[in-house]
Motif scaffolding. Structure first.
Motif, PDB file in Angstrom:
ATOM      1  N   LYS A  78       0.812  -1.221   0.000  1.00  0.00           N
ATOM      2  CA  LYS A  78       0.000   0.000   0.000  1.00  0.00           C
ATOM      3  C   LYS A  78       0.848   1.274   0.000  1.00  0.00           C
ATOM      4  CE  LYS A  78      -4.113  -1.684  -0.101  1.00  0.00           C
ATOM      5  NZ  LYS A  78      -4.945  -1.447  -1.289  1.00  0.00           N
ATOM      6  N   ASP A  79       2.120   1.162   0.342  1.00  0.00           N
ATOM      7  CA  ASP A  79       2.969   2.357   0.283  1.00  0.00           C
ATOM      8  C   ASP A  79       3.535   2.564  -1.119  1.00  0.00           C
ATOM      9  OD1 ASP A  79       4.857   0.367   0.145  1.00  0.00           O
ATOM     10  OD2 ASP A  79       6.205   1.247   1.623  1.00  0.00           O
ATOM     11  N   GLY A  80       3.030   1.795  -2.086  1.00  0.00           N
ATOM     12  CA  GLY A  80       3.459   1.963  -3.471  1.00  0.00           C
ATOM     13  C   GLY A  80       4.760   1.263  -3.780  1.00  0.00           C
ATOM     14  N   TYR A  82       7.252  -2.307  -3.994  1.00  0.00           N
ATOM     15  CA  TYR A  82       7.092  -3.667  -4.512  1.00  0.00           C
ATOM     16  C   TYR A  82       7.902  -4.638  -3.679  1.00  0.00           C
ATOM     17  CZ  TYR A  82       5.838  -0.498  -8.279  1.00  0.00           C
ATOM     18  OH  TYR A  82       5.291   0.523  -8.988  1.00  0.00           O
ATOM     19  N   VAL A 124       1.002  -6.335 -12.266  1.00  0.00           N
ATOM     20  CA  VAL A 124       0.179  -6.344 -13.477  1.00  0.00           C
ATOM     21  C   VAL A 124       1.089  -6.602 -14.684  1.00  0.00           C
ATOM     22  CG1 VAL A 124      -1.306  -4.912 -14.927  1.00  0.00           C
ATOM     23  CG2 VAL A 124      -1.526  -4.814 -12.436  1.00  0.00           C
ATOM     24  N   PRO A 147       7.302  -3.776 -12.116  1.00  0.00           N
ATOM     25  CA  PRO A 147       6.213  -2.867 -12.486  1.00  0.00           C
ATOM     26  C   PRO A 147       6.692  -1.618 -13.241  1.00  0.00           C
ATOM     27  CG  PRO A 147       5.817  -3.735 -10.326  1.00  0.00           C
ATOM     28  CD  PRO A 147       7.181  -4.231 -10.733  1.00  0.00           C
ATOM     29  N   GLN A 148       7.921  -1.158 -12.973  1.00  0.00           N
ATOM     30  CA  GLN A 148       8.352   0.057 -13.658  1.00  0.00           C
ATOM     31  C   GLN A 148       9.721  -0.070 -14.318  1.00  0.00           C
ATOM     32  OE1 GLN A 148       7.640   3.773 -11.840  1.00  0.00           O
ATOM     33  NE2 GLN A 148       5.480   3.281 -11.891  1.00  0.00           N
ATOM     34  N   GLU A 203       2.614   3.481 -22.505  1.00  0.00           N
ATOM     35  CA  GLU A 203       2.904   4.763 -21.850  1.00  0.00           C
ATOM     36  C   GLU A 203       2.687   4.674 -20.341  1.00  0.00           C
ATOM     37  OE1 GLU A 203       1.490   8.466 -24.022  1.00  0.00           O
ATOM     38  OE2 GLU A 203       0.352   6.880 -24.997  1.00  0.00           O
ATOM     39  N   GLY A 204       3.636   5.195 -19.596  1.00  0.00           N
ATOM     40  CA  GLY A 204       3.505   5.271 -18.137  1.00  0.00           C
ATOM     41  C   GLY A 204       3.904   3.999 -17.426  1.00  0.00           C
ATOM     42  N   ARG A 405      10.558   1.251  -6.152  1.00  0.00           N
ATOM     43  CA  ARG A 405       9.639   1.103  -7.280  1.00  0.00           C
ATOM     44  C   ARG A 405      10.325   0.628  -8.553  1.00  0.00           C
ATOM     45  NH1 ARG A 405       7.018   6.726  -7.838  1.00  0.00           N
ATOM     46  NH2 ARG A 405       5.993   5.889  -9.668  1.00  0.00           N
TER      47      ARG A 405
ATOM     48  N   SER B  92      -0.572   4.541  -1.906  1.00  0.00           N
ATOM     49  CA  SER B  92       0.167   5.280  -2.917  1.00  0.00           C
ATOM     50  C   SER B  92       0.189   4.383  -4.149  1.00  0.00           C
ATOM     51  CB  SER B  92       1.588   5.539  -2.407  1.00  0.00           C
ATOM     52  OG  SER B  92       2.373   6.107  -3.422  1.00  0.00           O
ATOM     53  N   THR B  94       1.461   3.472  -7.626  1.00  0.00           N
ATOM     54  CA  THR B  94       2.638   3.806  -8.442  1.00  0.00           C
ATOM     55  C   THR B  94       2.691   2.980  -9.733  1.00  0.00           C
ATOM     56  OG1 THR B  94       3.919   2.204  -7.177  1.00  0.00           O
ATOM     57  CG2 THR B  94       4.055   4.496  -6.464  1.00  0.00           C
ATOM     58  N   GLN B  95       1.691   2.203 -10.001  1.00  0.00           N
ATOM     59  CA  GLN B  95       1.671   1.390 -11.219  1.00  0.00           C
ATOM     60  C   GLN B  95       0.243   0.927 -11.478  1.00  0.00           C
ATOM     61  OE1 GLN B  95       1.116  -2.393 -11.133  1.00  0.00           O
ATOM     62  NE2 GLN B  95       0.122  -1.628  -9.284  1.00  0.00           N
ATOM     63  N   GLY B  96       0.053   0.281 -12.614  1.00  0.00           N
ATOM     64  CA  GLY B  96      -1.252  -0.313 -12.909  1.00  0.00           C
ATOM     65  C   GLY B  96      -2.079   0.542 -13.867  1.00  0.00           C
ATOM     66  N   LYS B  97      -3.231   0.029 -14.223  1.00  0.00           N
ATOM     67  CA  LYS B  97      -4.055   0.670 -15.258  1.00  0.00           C
ATOM     68  C   LYS B  97      -4.514   2.066 -14.852  1.00  0.00           C
ATOM     69  CE  LYS B  97      -3.525  -2.380 -18.244  1.00  0.00           C
ATOM     70  NZ  LYS B  97      -2.382  -2.043 -19.096  1.00  0.00           N
ATOM     71  N   PHE B  99      -3.093   4.122 -12.771  1.00  0.00           N
ATOM     72  CA  PHE B  99      -1.908   4.981 -12.835  1.00  0.00           C
ATOM     73  C   PHE B  99      -1.643   5.384 -14.290  1.00  0.00           C
ATOM     74  CE2 PHE B  99       2.623   5.636 -13.412  1.00  0.00           C
ATOM     75  CZ  PHE B  99       2.997   6.384 -12.320  1.00  0.00           C
ATOM     76  N   GLU B 100      -1.681   4.403 -15.167  1.00  0.00           N
ATOM     77  CA  GLU B 100      -1.338   4.685 -16.568  1.00  0.00           C
ATOM     78  C   GLU B 100      -2.363   5.619 -17.223  1.00  0.00           C
ATOM     79  OE1 GLU B 100      -0.454   0.990 -18.649  1.00  0.00           O
ATOM     80  OE2 GLU B 100       0.882   0.415 -17.012  1.00  0.00           O
ATOM     81  N   TYR B 103      -1.560   9.026 -15.953  1.00  0.00           N
ATOM     82  CA  TYR B 103      -0.279   9.414 -16.556  1.00  0.00           C
ATOM     83  C   TYR B 103      -0.490   9.911 -17.992  1.00  0.00           C
ATOM     84  CZ  TYR B 103       4.211   8.948 -18.881  1.00  0.00           C
ATOM     85  OH  TYR B 103       5.317   9.198 -19.633  1.00  0.00           O
ATOM     86  N   LYS B 104      -1.253   9.140 -18.759  1.00  0.00           N
ATOM     87  CA  LYS B 104      -1.441   9.485 -20.176  1.00  0.00           C
ATOM     88  C   LYS B 104      -2.134  10.844 -20.330  1.00  0.00           C
ATOM     89  CE  LYS B 104      -2.672   5.099 -21.389  1.00  0.00           C
ATOM     90  NZ  LYS B 104      -3.234   4.006 -22.124  1.00  0.00           N
ATOM     91  N   LYS B 107       0.312  13.600 -19.399  1.00  0.00           N
ATOM     92  CA  LYS B 107       1.326  13.745 -20.445  1.00  0.00           C
ATOM     93  C   LYS B 107       0.728  14.505 -21.631  1.00  0.00           C
ATOM     94  CE  LYS B 107       4.138  10.953 -23.577  1.00  0.00           C
ATOM     95  NZ  LYS B 107       4.280   9.626 -24.155  1.00  0.00           N
ATOM     96  N   LEU B 114       4.280  11.474 -13.867  1.00  0.00           N
ATOM     97  CA  LEU B 114       3.465  11.184 -12.681  1.00  0.00           C
ATOM     98  C   LEU B 114       4.278  10.329 -11.726  1.00  0.00           C
ATOM     99  CD1 LEU B 114       0.722  11.194 -11.185  1.00  0.00           C
ATOM    100  CD2 LEU B 114       0.085   9.170 -12.510  1.00  0.00           C
ATOM    101  N   ASN B 115       4.326  10.763 -10.472  1.00  0.00           N
ATOM    102  CA  ASN B 115       5.006   9.959  -9.455  1.00  0.00           C
ATOM    103  C   ASN B 115       4.034   8.946  -8.851  1.00  0.00           C
ATOM    104  OD1 ASN B 115       6.673   9.095  -7.304  1.00  0.00           O
ATOM    105  ND2 ASN B 115       5.640  10.572  -5.979  1.00  0.00           N
ATOM    106  N   ALA B 116       2.946   9.448  -8.319  1.00  0.00           N
ATOM    107  CA  ALA B 116       2.014   8.540  -7.632  1.00  0.00           C
ATOM    108  C   ALA B 116       0.639   9.180  -7.555  1.00  0.00           C
ATOM    109  CB  ALA B 116       2.514   8.251  -6.216  1.00  0.00           C
TER     110      ALA B 116
END
Ligand code: SF4
Lengths: 418, 152
Positions: A78-80, A82, A124, A147-148, A203-204, A405, B92, B94-97, B99-100, B103-104, B107, B114-116
């Protein structure tokens, strides 16, 4: 090694360690302990995996493990941050009980003895999964992902193992390669670039690269061929990015000398350099990383690590290490107190240069020489990470490589978030 | 059920309202930023984007989620009604649909990274509008007044 039914009575528990280190976030203590003890998934937790959405171990290749189980590739907290538990888990030979990922009230939790400790979700899948390279092979053969971060393991085999007893004793990469009777030591950069191009369409998703692989000792001078291989790779991927600028990328390689570092920095757009000192004691290093010691040696490895700052700049150099392995038997430290003193003093001589220590939690990996050993207490890991954090802040090290991350493997570096 | 009622939710989600987030750094120093993206989601939680990964508010929010510290959100509407919402950090992203998607949009619209996406859970709401607080003090604490204001 049979399960020690009394192990909980012999060491401080998660709660007791958290009480002893009140300024250390309990969530990170849990992360460390999950990496230390390992984790298994109940059927309910496995049924939460959606094969169309989640990234599971059996989807892709990973040199550091053989098992291709239907388990999540990693956990998101939950703190973002991994949580990576990527080595194989030895179900038979564990002295301690693993943590259990379970479903309670329709949510996924890390649990211990039925107690909910942290809610998690699963990695994901990136969009490039299930796609093929032009040679018909899956793109997941050539790159893997967090993830990133896009990870490229260039050489699947490490040549320190060519020498009898030369491979690092905690490392399962080459034993796994040999056990699987793999033949393709290095992949063609062309297909790696195809995979990267496809991954970058999302993207992202990705914010950096990590390049690594087994060591290659051949060449006019030791490691010249390894250098050439990385230069070819990093340049080819670099061609996808803006001219005249370095791109967010990290290389974890053998320790190159100044001539090699000069080529690496001048011929590529690499941003960050890492060479892993692994064990913070000359004598233990010589035993545990025999090949590294034979070809380069502890003092020279360390000297080259520090010298690399002249090429990549302060904040752009780090070193990995396998924390806890200094207590392996029979030649490791016998007491955690002594190990703490020696390695934290040695750590300062590295960190004072502005180099961060990306320390993994050592969990004896199946296939490695140390596979049946017993790793140190949670209290030991937390006390060392705590001291490292003090040093990292004192010497103002770079904080964004191998972090919570981009990597997720080094809970100690999460502490640089605050 | 969220403690944010529909009126407050509309005020928060109104783009003309000014919204700030305050959290405390590890050093103990509070840090405040203004967040145009701050809104209330369907679950009644407060959600906002953190653009810069190196931001101090990101540090302070991580400190809040790790050590269970309070966060405050202040809202000032265009007609000068003011609220303070006390909250706890929940997640927080920081990833996933989700987030994206954010982000998009960032942008495309503003050329931002985007950080979070931070999700915080309100635990208390205080009406801090001056007219409301003034009336309340006059009712609750009649002693609190300069005498010259009370003479005939
Ligand atoms: S150098 Fe050591 S840790 Fe690295 S791949 Fe070779 S054996 Fe493994």
């Amino acid at each position: 090694m049979a399960r020690d039914l009394e192990w909980r009575k012999k060491e401080l528990s998660l709660d007791e360690v958290a009480a002893k280190f009140p300024s250390f976030p309990k969530l990170l203590i849990l992360k460390i302990d999950v990496q230390r003890r390992g984790v298994i998934y109940t059927e309910a937790a496995q049924s939460k995996i959606d094969p169309n959405i989640h990234q599971v171990q059996s989807d892709g290749q990973q040199g550091f493990r053989i098992e291709q189980r239907y388990f999540p590739e990693g956990l998101i907290l939950k703190d973002g941050s991994y949580l990576i538990v990527s080595y194989d888990y030895d179900f038979e030979n564990q002295k301690r009980d693993p943590y259990v990922v379970d479903v309670i009230d329709d949510r996924i939790w890390i649990t211990d003895e039925g107690r909910k400790l942290a809610e998690v979700s699963y990695f994901v899948k990136p969009d490039y999964y299930n796609k093929l390279a032009s040679n018909g092979e899956p793109l997941t053969k050539y790159i893997s992902s967090r993830p990133q971060r896009i990870d490229v393991v260039l050489n699947q085999y490490c040549h320190f193992w060519d020498r009898n007893g030369g491979g690092c004793k905690y490392c399962p990469l080459t034993p796994n390669y040999l056990k699987q009777k793999l033949k393709e030591e290095r992949y063609n950069v062309k297909y790696i670039v195809e995979a990267v191009k496809e991954a970058l369409k999302q993207e992202g998703r990705f914010s950096g690269f990590m390049f690594t692989g087994g060591s290659i000792l051949s060449g006019d001078n030791v490691l010249d061929d390894e250098l050439d291989a990385y230069i070819e790779l990093i340049k080819a991927i670099g061609d996808l990015f803006e001219d005249g600028k370095r791109y967010p990328s990290q290389l974890i390689s053998s320790a190159f000398d100044e001539r090699q570092l000069e080529r690496l920095v001048n011929e590529t757009k690499l941003m960050h350099y890492t060479t892993d000192i692994e064990v913070l004691d000359r004598e233990k290093f010589a035993w545990i990383c025999e090949g590294k010691n034979h070809y380069i040696g502890y003092d020279e490895w360390k000297r080259r690590l520090v010298a690399s700052i002249d090429y990549f700049g302060k904040g752009n150099v780090s070193s990995g290490m396998v924390l806890g392995v200094e207590l392996a038997s029979p030649n490791g430290f016998v007491s955690e107190e002594e190990a703490f003193k020696v390695i934290t003093e040695e750590a300062e001589t590295i960190v004072e240069n502005g180099i961060s220590l990306a320390a993994n939690v050592w969990r004896p990996a199946p296939g490695s020489v140390f596979q049946n050993q017993y790793n140190p207490s949670l209290e030991y890991f937390v006390s060392v990470y705590n001291k490292f954090d003090e040093l990292h802040h004192k010497y103002n090290v770079g904080r964004y490589t191998d972090d919570y991350r981009r990597c997720g493997m080094h809970p100690g570096l999460d502490l640089l978030r605050v | 059920m969220s403690i944010i009622d529909n009126v407050l939710k509309e005020d928060i989600n109104n783009p003309t309202s000014l919204k700030s987030v305050t959290a405390v750094l590890k050093s103990g120093v509070p840090h405040t930023v203004y967040k145009g993206s701050l809104h209330v989601n369907e679950d009644g939680d407060i959600v906002f984007n953190d653009i810069l990964e190196s931001s101090r508010i990101n540090e302070a929010l991580v400190n809040a989620i790790w050590f269970d510290k309070y966060i405050t959100v202040n809202v000032l509407t265009e007609d000068k009604r003011s609220y303070e919402i006390i909250a706890k950090a929940k997640e927080s992203i920081t990833q996933g649909k989700e987030f994206e998607e954010v982000y998009k949009k960032l942008k495309k619209d503003r050329d931002f990274d985007l950080n979070a996406i931070w999700v915080i859970e309100p635990v208390e709401v205080r009406n801090e509008s001056f007219d409301y607080r003034k009336k309340k003090q006059e009712e609750d604490y009649p002693f609190l007044k300069h005498l010259d204001r009370a003479v005939k």
